[in-house]
Design an enzyme around this catalytic site. Structure first.
Site: not given
Ligand code: CP
Ligand code: NVA
Length: 308
Positions: A102, A129, A132, A219, A259, A287
């Site tokens: 990440r 991402h 996700q 988000d 998310c 996830r």
């Protein structure tokens, strides 16, 4: 599939294969059926940004698959003191079976993949991402039964989530409406690709984007690394919120996904978040299952099916 760097690199068949395996692993875990397909394997997890879900789900996932995970904060490894990615990649490839990273720049993830000799998984960059969105697709299919005929709506910043959601939805044949303010649109090349599919619309009309949607998604207004822009962004994005009015425009049985982490009163109201907590936390749980499927496919080798 050798790496998971972006969803653009995955075919619809590869995405569906991951989702099917994720469903199966979820079933096995819920029913106490052991699935230690990665016994003896080690995943390194490099983080240059914070994380709750990604870190804990990857670490737990590796354990459940019979392997182990190493948390490598960039503050603690030499990468944080300037050791080049290309050297880090070649060294870690000698010890590990895979790396999840990440970080900020997508090019750093690509460099890790090109210099390393083990599978690399993108655990979020400023650009995308993918992990996700695999969990999001899994959740949508759980709630809606299939992707057929669905309309997906994203309201907010044209950020890493918007980029990956657009790609994931379109690859699954889902109509995708994005409502983003001027100057905060998703990646230009991805939008071009999306428009060519005939499934993408990008607008500033929030009600129009939400109309008859089966899935609503939002988000944060300011992503990790944009903290100093937070006040300006609060003004720009004020209207870009999932609230009762937006819910009215969507289908009555629409689900809401996020998310997480969420900023209540900004991109989503407290009421909407709590009314849709079931699907939002199922999404967070997924996830774990979706990433276990990715890990099995990338680190498992060709004999995994034989062990099933
Ligand atoms: N959604 C997500 O990636 O959460 P974390 O930042 O907690 O990993
Ligand atoms: N857009 C957010 C997503 C967090 C999971 C960020 O990059 O901070």
């Amino acid at each position: 599939m050798k790496h998971l760097l972006t969803l653009m690199d995955c075919s619809p068949e590869e995405i569906l294969d991951i989702l099917n395996l994720a469903d199966q692993l979820k079933y096995e875990q819920k029913n106490g059926i052991e699935h230690k397909y990665l016994a003896g394997k080690t995943l390194g997890m490099i983080f240059t940004k914070s994380s709750t879900r990604t870190r804990v789900s990857f670490e737990t996932g590796m354990y459940q698959l019979g392997g182990q995970a190493l948390f490598l904060s960039s503050h603690d490894i030499q990468l944080g003191r300037g050791e080049p990615i290309r050297d880090t990649a070649r060294v870690l490839s000698r010890y590990l079976d895979g790396i999840m990273i990440r970080t900020y720049k997508q090019s750093d993830v690509e460099e890790l993949a090109s210099y390393g000799s083990i599978p690399i998984i993108n655990g979020l960059t400023d650009y995308c991402h993918p992990c996700q969105v695999l969990a999001d697709l899994m959740t949508i299919r759980e709630y809606k039964g299939s992707f057929k005929g669905l309309k997906f709506c994203f309201i907010g910043d044209g950020n890493n989530m918007a980029n990956s959601l657009m790609v994931g939805m379109i690859k699954m044949g889902v109509k995708c409406a994005l409502a983003c303010p001027k100057g905060y649109l998703p990646d230009e090349a991805l939008m071009q690709w999306g428009k060519e599919s005939g499934l993408l619309t990008v607008t500033q009309d929030i009600q129009e984007a939400a109309r008859d949607a089966d899935v609503l998604y939002t988000d944060v207004w300011a992503s990790m690394g944009q903290e100093q822009e937070a006040e300006t962004r609060k003004k720009v994005f004020r209207e870009y919120q999932i609230n009762a009015r937006v819910m009215q425009a969507a289908k009555p049985d629409a689900i809401v996904l996020h998310c997480l982490p969420a900023h209540r009163g900004e991109e989503i109201t407290e009421d909407v978040l709590e009314a849709h907590a079931k699907e939002i936390f199922d999404e967070a749980e997924n996830r774990l299952h979706a990433q276990k499927a990715v890990l099995v496919r990338l680190l498992g080798g060709p004999d995994v099916e034989g062990k099933r």
